[in-house]
Design a protein around this motif. Structure first.
Motif, PDB file in Angstrom:
ATOM      1  N   ALA A  13       0.850  -1.300   0.120  1.00  0.00           N
ATOM      2  CA  ALA A  13       0.111   0.096  -0.026  1.00  0.00           C
ATOM      3  C   ALA A  13       0.931   1.195  -0.048  1.00  0.00           C
ATOM      4  CB  ALA A  13      -0.928   0.010   1.273  1.00  0.00           C
ATOM      5  N   MET A  14       2.126   1.158   0.780  1.00  0.00           N
ATOM      6  CA  MET A  14       2.886   2.394   0.960  1.00  0.00           C
ATOM      7  C   MET A  14       3.607   2.611  -0.472  1.00  0.00           C
ATOM      8  SD  MET A  14       4.339   2.676   4.649  1.00  0.00           S
ATOM      9  CE  MET A  14       4.424   0.899   4.856  1.00  0.00           C
ATOM     10  N   GLN A  15       4.017   1.398  -0.938  1.00  0.00           N
ATOM     11  CA  GLN A  15       4.607   1.500  -2.302  1.00  0.00           C
ATOM     12  C   GLN A  15       3.658   2.267  -3.506  1.00  0.00           C
ATOM     13  OE1 GLN A  15       6.075  -2.474  -3.466  1.00  0.00           O
ATOM     14  NE2 GLN A  15       7.176  -2.521  -1.639  1.00  0.00           N
ATOM     15  N   ARG A  16       2.538   1.634  -3.573  1.00  0.00           N
ATOM     16  CA  ARG A  16       1.348   2.455  -4.192  1.00  0.00           C
ATOM     17  C   ARG A  16       1.114   3.791  -4.151  1.00  0.00           C
ATOM     18  NH1 ARG A  16      -1.185  -2.774  -3.361  1.00  0.00           N
ATOM     19  NH2 ARG A  16      -2.750  -1.637  -1.976  1.00  0.00           N
ATOM     20  N   GLY A  17       1.074   4.138  -2.747  1.00  0.00           N
ATOM     21  CA  GLY A  17       0.918   5.405  -2.546  1.00  0.00           C
ATOM     22  C   GLY A  17       1.967   6.382  -2.557  1.00  0.00           C
ATOM     23  N   GLY A  94      -5.794  13.141  10.865  1.00  0.00           N
ATOM     24  CA  GLY A  94      -4.493  12.274  10.289  1.00  0.00           C
ATOM     25  C   GLY A  94      -4.954  11.578   8.859  1.00  0.00           C
ATOM     26  N   ALA A  95      -4.758  10.205   8.935  1.00  0.00           N
ATOM     27  CA  ALA A  95      -5.020   9.642   7.989  1.00  0.00           C
ATOM     28  C   ALA A  95      -6.383   9.575   7.528  1.00  0.00           C
ATOM     29  CB  ALA A  95      -4.516   8.105   7.915  1.00  0.00           C
ATOM     30  N   ASP A  96      -7.395   9.755   8.237  1.00  0.00           N
ATOM     31  CA  ASP A  96      -8.773   9.943   7.983  1.00  0.00           C
ATOM     32  C   ASP A  96      -8.981  11.214   7.080  1.00  0.00           C
ATOM     33  OD1 ASP A  96      -9.148   7.561   9.158  1.00  0.00           O
ATOM     34  OD2 ASP A  96     -10.090   8.321  11.131  1.00  0.00           O
ATOM     35  N   TRP A  97      -8.272  12.175   7.623  1.00  0.00           N
ATOM     36  CA  TRP A  97      -8.616  13.775   6.905  1.00  0.00           C
ATOM     37  C   TRP A  97      -8.134  13.496   5.579  1.00  0.00           C
ATOM     38  CZ3 TRP A  97      -5.983  17.484   4.384  1.00  0.00           C
ATOM     39  CH2 TRP A  97      -6.728  18.475   4.147  1.00  0.00           C
ATOM     40  N   ILE A  98      -7.055  12.814   5.159  1.00  0.00           N
ATOM     41  CA  ILE A  98      -6.220  12.875   3.713  1.00  0.00           C
ATOM     42  C   ILE A  98      -7.224  11.886   2.999  1.00  0.00           C
ATOM     43  CG2 ILE A  98      -4.558  11.808   2.638  1.00  0.00           C
ATOM     44  CD1 ILE A  98      -2.701  12.482   5.348  1.00  0.00           C
ATOM     45  N   TYR A  99      -7.486  10.908   3.353  1.00  0.00           N
ATOM     46  CA  TYR A  99      -8.313   9.897   2.823  1.00  0.00           C
ATOM     47  C   TYR A  99      -9.705  10.595   2.616  1.00  0.00           C
ATOM     48  CZ  TYR A  99     -11.571   5.918   2.077  1.00  0.00           C
ATOM     49  OH  TYR A  99     -12.469   4.878   1.700  1.00  0.00           O
ATOM     50  N   THR A 100     -10.425  11.343   3.299  1.00  0.00           N
ATOM     51  CA  THR A 100     -11.785  12.155   3.183  1.00  0.00           C
ATOM     52  C   THR A 100     -11.623  13.034   2.340  1.00  0.00           C
ATOM     53  OG1 THR A 100     -12.664  11.281   5.370  1.00  0.00           O
ATOM     54  CG2 THR A 100     -13.610  13.034   4.237  1.00  0.00           C
ATOM     55  N   TYR A 101     -10.704  13.934   2.280  1.00  0.00           N
ATOM     56  CA  TYR A 101     -10.201  15.111   1.364  1.00  0.00           C
ATOM     57  C   TYR A 101     -10.026  14.526   0.013  1.00  0.00           C
ATOM     58  CZ  TYR A 101      -7.467  18.702  -0.629  1.00  0.00           C
ATOM     59  OH  TYR A 101      -7.004  19.675  -1.423  1.00  0.00           O
ATOM     60  N   LEU A 102      -9.221  13.550  -0.214  1.00  0.00           N
ATOM     61  CA  LEU A 102      -9.308  13.010  -1.522  1.00  0.00           C
ATOM     62  C   LEU A 102     -10.548  12.675  -2.254  1.00  0.00           C
ATOM     63  CD1 LEU A 102      -5.819  11.010  -0.986  1.00  0.00           C
ATOM     64  CD2 LEU A 102      -6.057  13.428  -2.232  1.00  0.00           C
ATOM     65  N   LYS A 103     -11.443  12.370  -1.341  1.00  0.00           N
ATOM     66  CA  LYS A 103     -12.711  11.774  -1.911  1.00  0.00           C
ATOM     67  C   LYS A 103     -13.734  12.981  -1.933  1.00  0.00           C
ATOM     68  CE  LYS A 103     -14.459   8.024  -0.493  1.00  0.00           C
ATOM     69  NZ  LYS A 103     -14.773   6.825   0.468  1.00  0.00           N
ATOM     70  N   GLU A 163     -15.687   3.388  -8.078  1.00  0.00           N
ATOM     71  CA  GLU A 163     -15.668   3.907  -6.940  1.00  0.00           C
ATOM     72  C   GLU A 163     -14.829   2.867  -5.869  1.00  0.00           C
ATOM     73  OE1 GLU A 163     -18.794   5.142  -3.328  1.00  0.00           O
ATOM     74  OE2 GLU A 163     -19.533   4.379  -5.229  1.00  0.00           O
ATOM     75  N   GLU A 164     -14.546   1.584  -6.040  1.00  0.00           N
ATOM     76  CA  GLU A 164     -13.696   0.799  -5.026  1.00  0.00           C
ATOM     77  C   GLU A 164     -12.225   1.144  -5.247  1.00  0.00           C
ATOM     78  OE1 GLU A 164     -16.398  -0.291  -6.864  1.00  0.00           O
ATOM     79  OE2 GLU A 164     -17.836  -0.421  -5.160  1.00  0.00           O
ATOM     80  N   GLU A 165     -11.984   1.145  -6.560  1.00  0.00           N
ATOM     81  CA  GLU A 165     -10.538   1.354  -6.864  1.00  0.00           C
ATOM     82  C   GLU A 165     -10.110   2.859  -6.405  1.00  0.00           C
ATOM     83  OE1 GLU A 165     -10.415  -1.212 -11.062  1.00  0.00           O
ATOM     84  OE2 GLU A 165     -11.145   0.713 -11.154  1.00  0.00           O
ATOM     85  N   TYR A 166     -10.920   3.619  -6.498  1.00  0.00           N
ATOM     86  CA  TYR A 166     -10.418   5.293  -6.177  1.00  0.00           C
ATOM     87  C   TYR A 166     -10.500   5.139  -4.568  1.00  0.00           C
ATOM     88  CZ  TYR A 166     -10.008  10.097  -5.460  1.00  0.00           C
ATOM     89  OH  TYR A 166      -9.626  11.297  -5.605  1.00  0.00           O
ATOM     90  N   ASP A 167     -11.255   4.538  -3.997  1.00  0.00           N
ATOM     91  CA  ASP A 167     -11.355   4.504  -2.533  1.00  0.00           C
ATOM     92  C   ASP A 167      -9.931   4.050  -2.275  1.00  0.00           C
ATOM     93  OD1 ASP A 167     -13.644   5.566  -2.305  1.00  0.00           O
ATOM     94  OD2 ASP A 167     -14.589   3.568  -1.424  1.00  0.00           O
ATOM     95  N   GLU A 168      -9.575   2.798  -2.754  1.00  0.00           N
ATOM     96  CA  GLU A 168      -8.416   2.114  -2.505  1.00  0.00           C
ATOM     97  C   GLU A 168      -6.847   3.124  -2.814  1.00  0.00           C
ATOM     98  OE1 GLU A 168      -5.863  -0.846  -0.952  1.00  0.00           O
ATOM     99  OE2 GLU A 168      -8.369  -0.685  -1.110  1.00  0.00           O
ATOM    100  N   LEU A 169      -7.118   3.917  -4.125  1.00  0.00           N
ATOM    101  CA  LEU A 169      -5.943   4.776  -4.148  1.00  0.00           C
ATOM    102  C   LEU A 169      -5.832   6.090  -3.044  1.00  0.00           C
ATOM    103  CD1 LEU A 169      -5.242   6.470  -7.305  1.00  0.00           C
ATOM    104  CD2 LEU A 169      -5.597   7.771  -5.373  1.00  0.00           C
ATOM    105  N   ALA A 170      -7.060   6.490  -2.564  1.00  0.00           N
ATOM    106  CA  ALA A 170      -7.035   7.465  -1.438  1.00  0.00           C
ATOM    107  C   ALA A 170      -6.361   6.770  -0.331  1.00  0.00           C
ATOM    108  CB  ALA A 170      -8.506   8.048  -1.356  1.00  0.00           C
ATOM    109  N   ARG A 171      -6.895   5.653   0.097  1.00  0.00           N
ATOM    110  CA  ARG A 171      -6.326   4.795   1.061  1.00  0.00           C
ATOM    111  C   ARG A 171      -4.784   4.675   1.094  1.00  0.00           C
ATOM    112  NH1 ARG A 171      -9.622   1.048   0.961  1.00  0.00           N
ATOM    113  NH2 ARG A 171     -10.876   2.159   2.347  1.00  0.00           N
TER     114      ARG A 171
END
Length: 218
Positions: A13-17, A94-103, A163-171
């Motif tokens: 996940a970190m490598q993809r990020g 933290g991570a929740d803010w970044i994840y929600t922001y990107l979506k 939608e699922e793929e984009y969620d994974e990207l944001a995560r």
């Protein structure tokens, strides 16, 4: 905020990020307190970093800066895009803010770049991931005081990802930026357990020592 449910032990996940950050974010945003070579911590080799995540003739030991001049960035965007090294620690959630922001980008013709954001109202940046997520519209409502709020976001033009793929990207991006903000977090937590166990043992020893020392004192 939505729960990102990140896993800092997930190297993939970190490598993809890291890949998404370099390709979509680093053109404007830097990680000026983080070096490329630090990505070895989640399984990448120096050759992989150099061949896939670096553009130009930089060194693997370089800091992850951006080539965009600060003065030009301030003119184009109104203010220079911030460094993101510590975002996961500075933002509440933290991570929740970044994840929600990107979506949470949605179409808003009143804004200079045609988009707004629920988490960061009147955001000054374009939605650089729009081609992947698609275009969302805000469904708004008024509260009892007459204030208008975004009730929900509705996808009106699909992007390249589901939608699922984009969620994974944001995560993945949230996971990577959380690691960048505190690379030793897992080590700190692991060490903390041993410190607490030591203090517990030392507490017992100190109580026994106290009893032994004071037993003949009247």
């Amino acid at each position: 905020l939505e729960s990102a449910d990140i896993d800092l032990t997930d190297d993939a996940a970190m490598q993809r990020g890291a890949k998404y950050f370099v390709n979509y974010c680093q053109g404007c945003h830097s990680l000026k307190y983080f070096r490329y070579e630090n990505m070895q911590q989640f399984g990448l080799t120096k050759d992989q970093i150099r061949d896939n995540l670096m553009f130009g003739d930089g060194k693997v030991g370089d800091l992850m800066t951006t080539s965009m001049p600060v003065a030009d960035a301030a003119e184009w965007f109104g203010t220079a895009p911030p460094d993101l090294t510590l975002t996961a620690r500075l933002k509440h959630g933290g991570a929740d803010w970044i994840y929600t922001y990107l979506k949470s980008f949605y179409a808003d013709e009143s804004r200079p770049f045609g988009v707004n954001n629920v988490v960061f109202p009147n955001v000054g940046m374009p939605h650089v991931l729009m081609e992947l997520q698609g275009v969302q519209e805000a469904v708004k409502e008024k509260d009892e005081h007459g204030n208008v709020h975004v009730k929900e976001l509705k996808l009106v033009k699909p992007g390249r990802l589901s939608e699922e793929e984009y969620d994974e990207l944001a995560r993945d991006l949230a996971t990577f930026l959380t690691h960048v903000a505190e690379p030793v977090k897992l080590e700190r937590q692991h060490l903390g357990i041993w410190v607490m166990l030591f203090l517990l043992v030392f507490f017992v020893v100190s109580i026994l020592l106290k009893k032994e020392y004071w037993k003949d004192v009247h």
